[in-house]
Enzyme design. Structure first.
Site, short mmCIF file in Angstrom:
data_model
loop_
_atom_site.label_atom_id
_atom_site.label_comp_id
_atom_site.label_asym_id
_atom_site.label_seq_id
_atom_site.Cartn_x
_atom_site.Cartn_y
_atom_site.Cartn_z
N VAL A 267 -106.58 18.38 29.69
CA VAL A 267 -106.10 18.53 28.24
C VAL A 267 -104.85 18.61 28.15
O VAL A 267 -104.12 19.56 28.37
CB VAL A 267 -106.90 19.60 27.33
CG1 VAL A 267 -106.19 19.77 25.95
CG2 VAL A 267 -108.72 19.72 27.72
N CYS A 268 -104.23 18.01 27.43
CA CYS A 268 -102.54 17.79 27.05
C CYS A 268 -102.40 18.56 25.83
O CYS A 268 -102.42 17.79 24.86
CB CYS A 268 -102.09 16.43 27.18
SG CYS A 268 -100.29 16.13 27.28
N LEU A 269 -101.77 19.59 25.92
CA LEU A 269 -101.26 20.42 24.47
C LEU A 269 -100.48 21.33 24.85
O LEU A 269 -100.50 22.08 25.73
CB LEU A 269 -102.86 21.18 24.46
CG LEU A 269 -102.78 21.74 22.93
CD1 LEU A 269 -102.66 20.82 21.82
CD2 LEU A 269 -104.13 22.69 22.88
#
Length: 315
Positions: free
Chosen positions: A119-121
């Site tokens: 998850v790219c956050l």
């Protein structure tokens, strides 16, 4: 009028025992007592402030693990979908952000959600972000903020622009056309994810998955029909809202139309097995009607992220 959404027949936050299919079950480290107390505060915050669209389960014997289900918001290509995230607290929490794994079923439905589950956050420190205030703050950041950010800022109305370097939305630009195409692909992959979820629901969420797709079966199938016929662009369908007039139809790519035509009967069958009431809907999708392109079609709605603004003060 559209089908009114029923309230969930179970709690938004609860503690269960079966963690056997959790992604971090065998890799999470022991949680010291001081960290456990901080995690208990997170539990309390989730119990009190989760919106109806997010469900979380903690584990009685594994304090360091959580699992969350996020319902896709209306006015996005993810509407009526259900998206699962496995969460693991580190022994040094909250000095370090939690680890989050997306259950992808092999589909890349969003630039920020990878097939391998990454998850790219910025809030998770897996992306640098534009401002330091967007990254994890041990004194202020919470798991609730992470979940709200995924729902509103990742699973948004124009995910194409989540990709770094793709700029921002401009009506009539080449990027707008690519954004429409990305929404079509995201919706198709989301529908495929629905079929996987119904077949193999994550443990502890069997009742939620069954209830959710019984509740949203008709709007999902109606949206498939509307999108395939070009009555409305993907992400702008609302059950209960009058369809666009035939003169306002939009062009429908052949590949997208064929994908929906293939998915529709499979979704219908899966929803039927879950006990959904599908009166008035056909078992097969008829695409005899011609679709025509529209000149000057405008995006109608921008997704509201007021819930997240309360936590972040975002503009």
């Amino acid at each position: 009028m559209g089908q009114p959404r029923r309230s969930k027949p179970f709690q938004r936050f609860d503690v269960i025992s079966d963690d056997s299919d959790h992604f971090y079950r065998d890799s999470s480290l022991p949680i010291p007592a001081t960290t456990q107390k901080k995690i208990m505060k997170e539990w309390k915050l989730l119990e009190q402030h989760l919106p109806q669209s997010i469900t979380v389960r903690a584990y009685e014997k594994r304090v360091g693990l959580l699992r969350a289900a996020i319902a896709g918001a209306s006015d996005t290509p993810y509407h009526d979908g259900l998206y699962f995230f496995d969460i693991s607290f580190t022994p040094h929490y909250p000095t370090q952000p939690p680890q989050v794994h997306y259950r992808s079923f092999g589909y890349r439905i969003n630039p920020n959600l990878y097939v391998n589950g990454n998850v790219c956050l910025s809030l998770l420190n897996t992306w640098p972000g534009k401002r330091k205030s967007e990254t994890w703050n041990p004194k202020e950041s919470t798991v609730l903020q992470v979940l709200l950010s995924i729902q509103a800022l990742v699973l948004n109305e124009r995910p194409y622009y989540n990709e770094p370097g793709f700029g921002s939305f401009k009506p009539g630009s080449s990027g707008e056309k690519k954004s429409f195409a990305y929404n079509e692909e995201a919706f198709v992959l989301s529908c495929n994810s629905m079929l996987h979820l119904i077949k193999t629901p994550p443990r502890g969420f069997e009742a939620l998955v069954a209830w959710h797709f019984r509740d949203r079966a008709c709007p999902i199938l109606q949206a498939c029909e509307a999108y395939a016929h070009g009555r409305v662009r993907v992400g702008y369908f609302r059950d209960g809202t009058p369809q666009q007039a035939p003169s306002s139809r939009v062009a429908v790519p052949k590949k997208f139309k064929e994908s929906i035509e293939s998915l529709y009967p499979r979704l219908y069958k899966a929803f039927s097995k879950e006990g959904a009431s599908l009166a008035g809907l056909s078992e097969e999708l008829s695409l005899d009607e011609a679709t025509a392109p529209v000149k000057g079609t405008k995006g109608l709605v921008v997704n509201v992220v007021s819930t997240v603004k309360k936590f972040f003060g975002l503009k």
